[in-house]
Design an enzyme around this catalytic site. Structure first.
Site, PDB file in Angstrom:
ATOM      1  N   ASN A 245      -3.979  -0.805   1.607  1.00 10.05           N
ATOM      2  CA  ASN A 245      -4.039  -1.772   2.773  1.00 10.05           C
ATOM      3  C   ASN A 245      -2.882  -1.054   3.338  1.00 10.05           C
ATOM      4  OD1 ASN A 245      -2.935  -2.919   4.551  1.00 10.05           O
ATOM      5  ND2 ASN A 245      -2.253  -4.543   3.888  1.00 10.05           N
ATOM      6  N   TRP A 246      -2.716   0.282   3.792  1.00  8.42           N
ATOM      7  CA  TRP A 246      -1.414   1.406   4.550  1.00  8.42           C
ATOM      8  C   TRP A 246      -0.663   0.924   4.919  1.00  8.42           C
ATOM      9  CZ3 TRP A 246      -3.989   6.830   5.257  1.00  8.42           C
ATOM     10  CH2 TRP A 246      -4.176   7.731   4.460  1.00  8.42           C
ATOM     11  N   LYS A 247      -0.893  -0.145   5.881  1.00  8.30           N
ATOM     12  CA  LYS A 247       0.542  -0.876   6.641  1.00  8.30           C
ATOM     13  C   LYS A 247       0.560  -0.215   7.748  1.00  8.30           C
ATOM     14  CE  LYS A 247       1.261  -4.312   2.895  1.00  8.30           C
ATOM     15  NZ  LYS A 247       1.923  -5.485   2.494  1.00  8.30           N
TER      16      LYS A 247
ATOM     17  N   HIS B 255      -4.408 -11.039   8.251  1.00 12.40           N
ATOM     18  CA  HIS B 255      -3.190 -11.019   7.066  1.00 12.40           C
ATOM     19  C   HIS B 255      -2.223 -12.022   7.483  1.00 12.40           C
ATOM     20  CE1 HIS B 255       0.165  -8.591   4.732  1.00 12.40           C
ATOM     21  NE2 HIS B 255      -1.194  -7.838   4.129  1.00 12.40           N
TER      22      HIS B 255
ATOM     23  N   GLU C 273       0.671 -10.991   7.363  1.00 12.02           N
ATOM     24  CA  GLU C 273       1.751 -10.730   7.862  1.00 12.02           C
ATOM     25  C   GLU C 273       1.660 -10.806   8.790  1.00 12.02           C
ATOM     26  OE1 GLU C 273       1.397  -6.650   6.201  1.00 12.02           O
ATOM     27  OE2 GLU C 273       2.943  -7.446   4.067  1.00 12.02           O
TER      28      GLU C 273
ATOM     29  N   GLU D 248      -4.484 -13.649  -1.048  1.00  8.51           N
ATOM     30  CA  GLU D 248      -3.194 -12.655  -1.645  1.00  8.51           C
ATOM     31  C   GLU D 248      -2.037 -13.907  -1.248  1.00  8.51           C
ATOM     32  OE1 GLU D 248      -3.683  -8.344   0.176  1.00  8.51           O
ATOM     33  OE2 GLU D 248      -2.659  -9.030   2.282  1.00  8.51           O
TER      34      GLU D 248
ATOM     35  N   GLY E 249       4.084  -7.731  -1.795  1.00  3.58           N
ATOM     36  CA  GLY E 249       5.609  -6.944  -1.744  1.00  3.58           C
ATOM     37  C   GLY E 249       7.057  -6.504  -2.110  1.00  3.58           C
TER      38      GLY E 249
ATOM     39  N   SER F 144       0.781  -7.401  -4.974  1.00  4.39           N
ATOM     40  CA  SER F 144       1.928  -5.944  -6.458  1.00  4.39           C
ATOM     41  C   SER F 144       0.853  -6.289  -7.349  1.00  4.39           C
ATOM     42  CB  SER F 144       2.626  -7.252  -6.511  1.00  4.39           C
ATOM     43  OG  SER F 144       3.868  -7.474  -5.236  1.00  4.39           O
TER      44      SER F 144
ATOM     45  N   GLY G 157      -0.860  -2.659  -1.256  1.00  6.83           N
ATOM     46  CA  GLY G 157      -0.436  -2.365  -0.622  1.00  6.83           C
ATOM     47  C   GLY G 157       0.226  -1.011  -1.048  1.00  6.83           C
ATOM     48  N   GLY G 158       1.555  -1.712  -1.595  1.00  7.04           N
ATOM     49  CA  GLY G 158       2.049  -0.481  -1.740  1.00  7.04           C
ATOM     50  C   GLY G 158       2.098   0.431  -2.465  1.00  7.04           C
TER      51      GLY G 158
HETATM   52  P1  PGA Z   1       0.792  -4.848  -2.401  1.00  3.08           P
HETATM   53  O1  PGA Z   1       0.565  -5.528  -0.906  1.00  3.08           O
HETATM   54  O2  PGA Z   1       0.062  -4.792  -2.971  1.00  3.08           O
HETATM   55  O3  PGA Z   1       2.238  -4.360  -1.395  1.00  3.08           O
HETATM   56  O4  PGA Z   1       1.917  -6.203  -2.032  1.00  3.08           O
HETATM   57  C1  PGA Z   1      -0.414  -6.471  -0.623  1.00  3.08           C
HETATM   58  C2  PGA Z   1      -0.930  -6.425   0.731  1.00  3.08           C
HETATM   59  O5  PGA Z   1      -0.224  -6.935   1.434  1.00  3.08           O
HETATM   60  O6  PGA Z   1      -2.143  -6.294   1.145  1.00  3.08           O
END
Ligand code: PGA
Length: 250
Positions: free
Chosen positions: A9-11, A95, A97, A167, A173, A213, A234-235
């Site tokens: 998930n590149w966001k 998600h 966010e 999640e 993050g 994470s 994500g990251g």
């Molecule tokens: P993260 O994000 O791996 O950076 O914690 C995961 C996500 O929000 O899908």
């Protein structure tokens, strides 16, 4: 049997040029291994069509969201048919966010899930509790309610097309991963919630990913748990080497 899946998930990261280069790098790295899981990258809308042009079918492509309407006067929105027309096959929905910063509710998410399915997109549907709910012990009920509210109007046939992603918001993050036992407890709970509604077969066949994470150093322990079927990353999906380190954790 359910699939193991690692999805990036590149966001809101990478310019178009950086994104195309990253997609190529992941695609090339994937060509050199025989992954024991499906591999997907979910990228910003602007990147979908160009990325579709540089990857092969070993790498799945998805969007990070879609609109809750099919078409019309919704300035700035991108619909499920538009996403599908780029060649993408997946879409992240719900998600945390989106829920937190853009006010997405179970009601809007229901529409999005229906539109995704109607356009042959596989939703990667996210659920998860915030820190306060983890600490006050309501986290199992919170996640159950998220699933019931947005997804339990679906037929068993449609529900079995979904991928779920647990999640915990406190782990996204933050560098603070859920322990493999915390993830397993929740994933087993989610599978039971599905079983009680749709039966054992649907529950056993649903892929439930962990996100928050996840990195090469902890992926193996998480993925070793019987109810953890992969990760939403994500990251660590923004560096081909880290992402591949997670893919090859299976
Ligand atoms: P993260 O994000 O791996 O950076 O914690 C995961 C996500 O929000 O899908």
């Amino acid at each position: 049997m359910r699939k193991n899946i690692v999805a990036g998930n590149w966001k809101m990261n990478t310019t178009l040029q950086e994104g195309v280069a990253l997609a190529k790098e992941v695609n090339d790295a994937l060509d050199k291994v025989t992954p024991k899981c499906d591999v997907i990258i979910c990228v910003p809308f602007t990147h979908l069509a160009p990325v579709a042009g540089v990857i092969n079918d070993k790498l799945g492509l998805g969007a990070e969201n879609c609109a809750d309407h099919k078409s019309g006067a919704y300035t700035g929105e991108v619909s499920a048919p538009m996403v599908a027309s780029t060649g993408a096959k997946y879409v992240i929905l719900g998600h945390s966010e989106r829920r937190q910063y853009y006010g997405e509710t179970s009601e809007t998410l229901k529409e999005k899930v229906n539109l995704a399915l109607a356009n042959n997109l596989t939703p990667i549907f996210c659920i998860g509790e915030v820190l306060e709910q983890r600490e006050n012990g309501t986290y199992l009920d919170v996640v159950k309610a998220q699933i019931e509210e947005a997804l339990f109007d679906l037929s068993a046939e449609d529900f079995s097309k979904l991928i779920l992603a647990y999640e915990p918001v406190w782990a996204i993050g933050t560098g603070k991963t859920a322990t493999d036992d915390q993830a397993e407890e929740m994933h087993a709970h989610i599978r039971k919630v599905i079983e009680d509604k749709y039966g054992k077969e649907v529950a056993e066949n649903t892929s439930i990913l962990y996100g928050g994470s996840c990195k090469p150093s902890n992926a193996q322990a998480l993925f070793a748990k019987p109810n953890v079927d992969g990760g939403l990353i994500g990251g660590a999906s923004l560096k081909a080497e880290d992402f591949m380190g997670i893919v090859t954790a299976f």
